[in-house]
Structure formats: structure tokens, C-alpha cells
Design a protein around this motif. Structure first.
Motif, PDB file in Angstrom:
ATOM      1  N   THR A  49      -3.779   6.760  -1.521  1.00 19.98           N
ATOM      2  CA  THR A  49      -5.212   6.746  -1.810  1.00 19.98           C
ATOM      3  C   THR A  49      -5.519   7.641  -3.004  1.00 19.98           C
ATOM      4  O   THR A  49      -4.904   8.702  -3.172  1.00 19.98           O
ATOM      5  CB  THR A  49      -6.001   7.234  -0.577  1.00 19.98           C
ATOM      6  OG1 THR A  49      -5.646   6.424   0.546  1.00 19.98           O
ATOM      7  CG2 THR A  49      -7.495   7.140  -0.807  1.00 19.98           C
TER       8      THR A  49
ATOM      9  N   LYS B 168      -7.759   2.414  -2.997  1.00 19.24           N
ATOM     10  CA  LYS B 168      -6.434   2.187  -2.425  1.00 19.24           C
ATOM     11  C   LYS B 168      -5.446   1.789  -3.523  1.00 19.24           C
ATOM     12  O   LYS B 168      -5.770   0.981  -4.396  1.00 19.24           O
ATOM     13  CB  LYS B 168      -6.479   1.093  -1.360  1.00 19.24           C
ATOM     14  CG  LYS B 168      -7.472   1.360  -0.234  1.00 19.24           C
ATOM     15  CD  LYS B 168      -7.116   2.578   0.592  1.00 19.24           C
ATOM     16  CE  LYS B 168      -8.076   2.771   1.759  1.00 19.24           C
ATOM     17  NZ  LYS B 168      -7.802   4.024   2.493  1.00 19.24           N
TER      18      LYS B 168
ATOM     19  N   CYS C  54      -2.717   9.899  -6.948  1.00 15.29           N
ATOM     20  CA  CYS C  54      -2.511   9.129  -5.713  1.00 15.29           C
ATOM     21  C   CYS C  54      -1.790   9.998  -4.704  1.00 15.29           C
ATOM     22  O   CYS C  54      -0.652  10.430  -4.946  1.00 15.29           O
ATOM     23  CB  CYS C  54      -1.708   7.868  -5.986  1.00 15.29           C
ATOM     24  SG  CYS C  54      -1.358   6.906  -4.491  1.00 15.29           S
TER      25      CYS C  54
ATOM     26  N   GLY D 178     -10.813   7.617  -2.776  1.00 16.44           N
ATOM     27  CA  GLY D 178     -10.730   6.623  -1.712  1.00 16.44           C
ATOM     28  C   GLY D 178     -10.250   5.254  -2.142  1.00 16.44           C
ATOM     29  O   GLY D 178      -9.967   4.405  -1.282  1.00 16.44           O
TER      30      GLY D 178
ATOM     31  N   TYR E   6       0.842  -1.209   0.000  1.00 17.99           N
ATOM     32  CA  TYR E   6       0.000   0.000   0.000  1.00 17.99           C
ATOM     33  C   TYR E   6       0.870   1.249   0.000  1.00 17.99           C
ATOM     34  O   TYR E   6       1.817   1.369   0.784  1.00 17.99           O
ATOM     35  CB  TYR E   6      -0.903   0.010   1.236  1.00 17.99           C
ATOM     36  CG  TYR E   6      -1.666   1.295   1.419  1.00 17.99           C
ATOM     37  CD1 TYR E   6      -2.754   1.598   0.598  1.00 17.99           C
ATOM     38  CD2 TYR E   6      -1.300   2.211   2.406  1.00 17.99           C
ATOM     39  CE1 TYR E   6      -3.457   2.782   0.757  1.00 17.99           C
ATOM     40  CE2 TYR E   6      -1.993   3.395   2.573  1.00 17.99           C
ATOM     41  CZ  TYR E   6      -3.074   3.683   1.742  1.00 17.99           C
ATOM     42  OH  TYR E   6      -3.763   4.868   1.902  1.00 17.99           O
TER      43      TYR E   6
END
Length: 746
Positions: free
Chosen positions: A321, A378, A331, A376, A318
């Protein structure tokens, strides 16, 4: 002293050392593993490898890798861990000998009976028993030691308590990183019966990674219901080391060199106590391959991340977002990326699409994708080109110390870490410019492709010696060649003794056997009771059966469950077992053994042992009638009718949601094509599951004993009444397949 204890005494278990064992699916991965600090690597040949889709190696390529690995003391294990049919046994034996002569440190074999014969004939060969053999308790480990194997590669499902016991019996190898098979090791036939590509033959098409639904509330929607997260033992490797495990195995012969490098580095740093590097090491590992954000594995109990039902493949790490601005996808992230980097987008935890780097921005970067993103979503990085380049650029070198003596009128001499080499001609006097120390050191710094960082001790020159640059370079090349050949030389005596292939058998067996969860009213010579629970009333389930009664044991049982079985087995004439551990357990119980289809008997090496050491045995359900004919003895059976068990699951596909479980005995797993696979639940100390093929089996049994499996059938009594009446049985079984009776698996 018990026989297995005598074997233990003579195995020379390595208790104070351990190794990181890395995968090498191709040459680049082999070099990446070695250069990253692996203690050993494992790879496959182009024949007989359980990962046939990997590039694998020919003998010449194998020798090249071995010669490079041995420079750094890295051991090379060669996987020849497939099911070996009768027609292949001679090639397999010759190939095993050739691999050993090439310098392999160990050969990994699945076929325990063939391995036993090879070890008897050629005791110098070091054999490791593959995870495909399913060793999961001390009984299997004792058999491996008895058969001459030096190491067992444990089934991934083996519990920590049993790992501790096994490590005291035989050198032990445990998986710590990489993909997990959903089925218990060596017992998966889903790819085989669903598409003709056998996992036991190295050709698994991974149907477990596809979408399925299960007819239980909350599981009706299509998802990756039997796809598992990748294993990451993390610092549990220290617990395993303290338990006596010697080798820590990284799965991944199908994965890229950067993954291999990252995984080796991660576990080397943990073992070396370099905790400061753990965060960056784990980040690198996630970015090179990460399915499901990892599970610690079944050795430590099924955890919440064990199943990866929402994500099937690599999701990376990760990094931020999504924010949609002016029709572009941005992002928000503090991390920097470059052109060529790739990403995966998840929405509500489910994989949405992939994307690529599309330029920097303030406080993040832009992504280009084929689908519209939402605020939102990911973002996970799956290809970090800068990191990948750094991982595969690692270079391991030797630092030999060179001393040289060049004296006018004498032969030139050099010593490289004590390996001495002399020239063939004496040095003449120089007419003009003699050799200098600088000439010699500059020449010996030229190492070509050799991984050498040369250091110099002394370079002695006496008189006015002369040697032309061409001759000096030839002298240097010959000296380095001798140095390297001395390091890589392995004294392997010729393997002169032949491994005698047992002759084919030709005996008929007219007996019938039925596997059922209730034997009352069943008509067969042998009844094999498969319990729905280890706490069931045995007498109530067998009171109206007059034949021989055998207790069914699955391929996986923990040590604690074996103890429970011992009390149950007293009520039976013998045990039917799908795991090799049953040989030793039956011996200890002083009960006859019926070796099940899970033994995968595929050649006369298996038939010879099982004929003489069991009461009954089954041939592999992946053989055609023609392939199985040489194994036909008076106590051999073939699976002939009923359900085809294609998987044994040692975990709960419902995530151990026990409080909401409806505790049905049989569920239905349905694939995208609408095919329905019965999923049977049973209880030992916990719930376990068996998956059956979408169609029942009905085939010829070729004068073998006829074995039928009615474990998931509603009326085993009626089915057994028509056991040898093909037309009547076909009408009662419904949709049927002839299996592999006529069509061989690849």
C-alpha cells in the motif's frame, strides 16, 4: 448400434492420461513451454491462424520446433482455424498437407465442412475441431466424430454436465487458463462490422475490451462492461480430469514466454499433486499475467469475479500500500524488488496508472509514477524481472547413455541410447599417443546446442587406436546427428489423393425469410420465431402467420436446454439454428433444418454439404457478393436487411443481480464514440443476451434468398411489408450500413 456410437468405439479415447497444452505465439514461447514440462504445444502458421497478431511460424520454423519438441515426446498442434473463403481453399488444402508432412501431430480447423473433406481424402491426417466451431453439447460432439475429427476443443461456455457427456463421445480439450472471449466462440462479429477486422479471420481488434455504458440503473457510467476476467480453473482441473477431459489448454499465443512457463508449471504441479508449490506457482502466474484476479469460468457457473469492469489489462499481484512521505511515493511491503520491476496502481479498485521501482527503503520500496499517488493506493507488481529470468531459464534435457568401441584396425563404433553409428574408415595404429578413454568421453560431452546431458556406460579401447581430434569431433557430430534424426523421424506417407473442390453453383432463390420475436402479421415465405422466453405461448406468436414456421435456436444451448427445445419444436415446421449441433438435433427431431448465419458458410465445401443435407442455409455475413456467388444454390439465403447480430453472450453483463433487474427486453450499450448497440435479453433456463450492430443492414442479396432479422425492431410487420422495396425499407430502418456486401473483411 447408432452411427456415432460406432465412431466412439473406433476412436480409441485416451481415458487414463491427460495433457497440459501450452500456447506458442513465437519461438521463445515454444521453447519455454517445452522446457517447463508441457505435454503438447499449439501454434499458428503465418497463414490461416486465428491469432494473426502473434509472430506465428513459417514451415521451416515449424519443422525446427517440431524437431525440438519430439525429443521430449511433446506433441505439436498447428492452428489453421480461420474462416476460409472460396478463393483460399486450394491454398488451405495444400498448406494443411505441408503441415502434416512437416510432422505436426494434429491440425486445428474451424471450418467443419472443409475439414470433413480433407479427412475423407487424407484419412491419416489428425484433425481437431477448433473452439471457433462452438461445440458445447453432445450433438455438436457427435457431428465432429461423424465428420472424422479426433478431438473437439470445447467452447469456453460449455457447462460441466455437458463436458462429462462429450468426453464419453470424443477426445475432449478444455480451456483452463487465460483470456476469455466475451462472445460465444466463433460468433463474434463486433470487430468485423465495427472496423472491418474479422475475429473469424484472426484479426480481432478486441472492441470488447473498451469502455461502454448500459442504460440500466447502476451501469450508466463508462466502464469495461463486457470485458471478462482471465480464466483460472485452478484445482477444478482435477474435476475436469475425473470427468474424462484429456487435454487442458492454456490460452495465450499473444503472451510472453514467462507467462507460458508459469502457467505450465502451475497446472503440472496441480495434476502431479504437488500442493506445496501451489502458493508460489499462483504468485508467479499472477505476476506474469492476471486480468481481473481470475474467474473459474462458466463451466462451473458465473461467479462474482467473472466480469472485470474496473480493470482491462494485466494487474499482476498485490504487494503493498502507498504511503506518501516527503513528496515521494513509498510502498509499504515485506517483499523485495529491483531496478526494472514494474507496478500498477489501483485506487478504489480502479486502475490509476503504472509505476517503476525507484529504490529500496526500510519496510518497503519507492515507486516512480507519472501521476500523484495517495495514501492507501494499492500496489500490484506486473513485471518481476528476477522471476521472469528464472521462468525462461528452465532447460529440459535428455540423458542418453553412450557406449563406444575404438579398436585398432576396426571401424570406430558408438551406441547412443541404442542408436548405433560406425565410422567410415578403420582406425590406424598410433605412432605416438593413442586415443584414451578421457579423449572420447571429453569429446562426447560436447553437445553444442543439443539439449543433452550425456551419461557413459562403457568405453572400450583395444590396441593403440589413433584418430585425430578433428576426425573424432566429426565422428561425434555425425553420431549425434543420427541419434537426433532417429528420435525426430516421423514416417509420413505422401498425401497423394487430391481434395476435390466442389464446383461453384449458380442457382437463384427468390424466397424471403424473416427472424422476429412475434410472427403475427409478418409477411414472408418463411417465418423464424426467436423466443423471448422458452416458456412463451407459441401459438399466440404464430397464429396469424401463413408461411413455413421455423424455431430459432441460438449457437449455444446446454444439454438441458436442448431437452426443453425438443418439446417446443413440435409446434414448428423446422428449426433454424446458428450452431453446428443443429444438424444432428434436426436429424433426431426428424425436422428440416435451416442452417443460420452462425454456420459461417464461406466456400463450396459448406455449400455442397448444406445444399444436400438441409432445407435452407445462410451464407456467412462476412462475405462480399462476389465472394458469395459460388455458394448460390436454390436453397441458399443471405442476410439482407435488419439487425446484424454481432455477439452472443452466454453470461449476464449485469453480474446476475437478478433481484434488482428491471427485466427489459432490449437495453442499449453505448461506446466512447456515442455509437449505440442494442442489447437483447432473452430467457432459456437463465437470461442470455444478444448484441446487435449500431446500424441496421441493408444490402443487395445477389439472387440469394433474402433473410431479414427484425429481432430488435419495434415494428417487424411494417418492415416485412416493405421487405424487397429498398427505398421504403431504408426509410423505416433508419441508420443503415451495407455491411460487407461490397467491402471484404480482412
Amino acid at each position: 448400434m447408432a452411427e456415432w456410437l460406432k465412431l466412439l468405439k473406433n476412436t480409441g479415447l485416451r481415458s487414463t492420461m491427460c495433457e497440459i497444452l501450452a500456447p506458442a505465439g513465437d519461438k521463445n514461447s515454444a521453447f519455454a513451454a517445452i522446457n517447463s514440462g508441457a505435454d503438447a504445444i499449439y501454434l499458428g502458421l503465418k497463414q490461416f491462424s486465428a491469432r494473426s497478431s502473434a509472430d506465428n511460424f513459417g514451415l521451416d520454423e515449424l519443422k525446427e520446433i517440431i524437431n525440438y519438441a519430439v525429443l521430449f515426446g511433446v506433441r505439436v498442434h498447428v492452428a489453421m482455424n480461420t474462416l476460409v473463403k472460396q478463393a483460399e481453399t486450394e491454398d488451405f488444402i495444400n498448406c494443411t498437407k505441408a503441415v502434416w508432412q512437416a510432422g505436426a501431430d494434429a491440425i486445428i480447423i474451424q471450418d467443419i465442412f472443409l475439414g470433413r473433406a480433407i479427412k475423407k481424402a487424407c484419412p491419416q491426417i489428425v484433425l481437431h475441431l477448433s473452439t471457433q466451431a462452438g461445440v458445447c453439447n453432445e450433438y455438436g460432439a457427435r457431428l465432429a466424430a461423424e465428420f472424422g475429427f479426433s478431438r473437439v476443443i470445447l467452447a469456453r461456455e460449455t457447462q460441466f454436465k455437458d463436458i462429462e457427456k462429450i468426453a464419453k463421445i470424443i477426445e475432449t480439450e478444455v480451456f483452463v487458463q487465460g483470456a476469455l472471449c466475451t462472445c460465444f466462440s466463433g460468433q463474434c462479429y463486433l470487430s468485423s462490422f465495427a472496423g472491418g477486422n474479422s475475429g473469424n479471420r484472426g484479426r480481432c481488434k478486441q472492441p470488447c475490451r473498451k469502455l461502454y455504458s448500459i442504460d440500466r440503473k447502476g451501469f450508466e457510467e463508462k466502464a469495461y462492461r463486457i470485458s471478462l476476467s482471465d480464466l483460472c480453473a485452478d484445482e477444478n482441473i482435477i474435476k475436469l480430469k475425473d470427468a474424462g477431459v484429456y487435454s487442458f489448454k492454456i490460452e495465450g499465443r499473444m503472451r510472453r514466454p514467462e507467462y507460458v512457463s508459469a502457467a505450465v508449471t502451475y497446472y503440472k504441479d496441480i495434476l502431479n499433486g504437488n500442493t506445496g508449490a501451489k502458493s508460489s506457482d499462483l504468485s508467479a502466474l499472477k505476476r506474469t499475467y492476471n486480468r481481473g484476479n481470475y474467474t473459474r469460468g462458466l463451466a462451473f457457473g458465473q461467479d462474482k469475479s467473472f466480469l472485470s469492469s474496473a480493470v482491462q489489462g494485466h494487474i499482476g499481484e498485490y504487494v503493498g500500500t502507498v504511503k506518501v512521505a516527503n513528496g515521494k511515493f513509498f510502498c509499504e511491503s515485506a517483499q523485495k524488488f529491483v531496478k526494472g520491476d514494474g507496478f500498477k496502481i489501483l485506487r478504489s479498485g480502479t486502475e490509476l496508472c503504472g509505476g517503476v521501482f525507484d529504490g529500496e527503503g526500510k519496510g518497503g520500496f519507492y515507486i516512480r509514477t507519472s501521476q500523484r499517488l495517495k495514501n492507501g493506493d494499492k500496489v500490484f507488481v506486473t513485471t518481476d524481472t528476477t522471476l521472469n529470468a528464472a521462468l525462461v531459464s528452465k532447460q529440459r534435457t535428455l540423458s542418453p547413455v553412450v557406449s563406444a568401441w575404438f579398436e585398432e584396425g576396426q571401424f570406430p563404433r558408438v551406441s547412443i541410447d541404442g542408436v548405433k553409428y560406425s565410422g567410415a574408415e578403420k582406425l590406424a595404429a598410433a605412432e605416438s599417443r593413442p586415443l584414451s578413454e578421457e579423449d572420447i568421453t571429453a569429446c562426447f560431452k560436447k553437445v553444442g546446442n543439443l539439449p543433452l546431458n550425456v551419461q557413459f556406460d562403457k568405453v572400450c579401447i583395444k590396441g593403440r587406436p589413433y584418430l585425430g581430434m578433428g576426425a573424432l569431433n566429426a565422428f561425434r557430430r555425425a553420431a549425434y546427428e543420427k541419434f537426433v534424426s532417429t528420435l525426430t523421424f516421423k514416417d509420413r506417407t505422401n498425401l497423394d489423393r487430391n481434395v476435390t473442390i466442389p464446383a461453384p453453383y449458380n442457382k437463384n432463390n427468390s424466397k424471403t425469410a424473416v427472424i422476429s420475436t412475434d410472427l403475427n402479421g409478418v409477411r414472408a415465405d418463411i417465418g423464424i420465431l426467436k423466443l423471448n422466453s422458452f416458456d412463451e405461448d407459441i401459438k399466440a406468436l404464430t397464429k396469424d402467420f401463413s408461411g413455413e414456421k421455423f424455431l430459432f435456436l441460438p449457437p449455444f444451448l446446454s444439454g438441458d436446454e436442448v431437452e426443453k427445445v425438443k418439446d417446443i419444436a413440435v409446434n414448428f415446421d423446422g428449426i433454424y439454428c446458428d450452431g453446428f449441433y443443429g444438424i444432428v438435433l434436426a436429424r433426431e427431431l426428424n425436422k428440416p433444418l435451416f442452417a443460420g448465419t452462425g454456420f459461417n458458410a464461406a466456400n463450396t465445401f459448406a455449400a455442397e454439404y448444406l445444399k444436400n443435407n438441409t432445407k435452407y442455409y445462410c451464407i456467412s455475413k462476412e462475405l462480399t457478393l462476389a465472394e458469395s456467388a459460388p455458394l448460390r444454390t436454390e436453397n441458399a439465403f443471405a442476410l439482407y436487411a435488419g439487425g446484424i447480430k454481432v455477439m452472443d453472450l452466454v453470461y449476464c453483463p449485469f453480474g446476475r443481480a437478478c433481484q434488482s433487474c428491471d427485466k427489459r427486453r432490449v437495453y442499449t450499450l453505448t461506446d466512447d464514440a456515442g455509437r449505440e448497440f442494442p442489447l437483447r435479453r432473452y430467457e432459456t433456463s437463465v437470461c442470455r443476451f444478444e448484441l446487435y450492430n449500431c446500424a441496421n443492414l441493408l444490402t443487395a442479396h445477389g439472387d440469394f434468398g433474402a433473410l431479414a432479422d427484425f429481432s430488435v425492431e419495434r415494428d417487424p410487420v411494417a418492415l416485412s411489408a416493405s421487405l424487397l422495396e429498398e427505398n421504403a425499407l431504408k426509410n423505416k430502418l433508419g441508420k443503415v450500413t451495407r455491411g460487407h456486401g461490397q467491402s471484404p473483411v480482412l
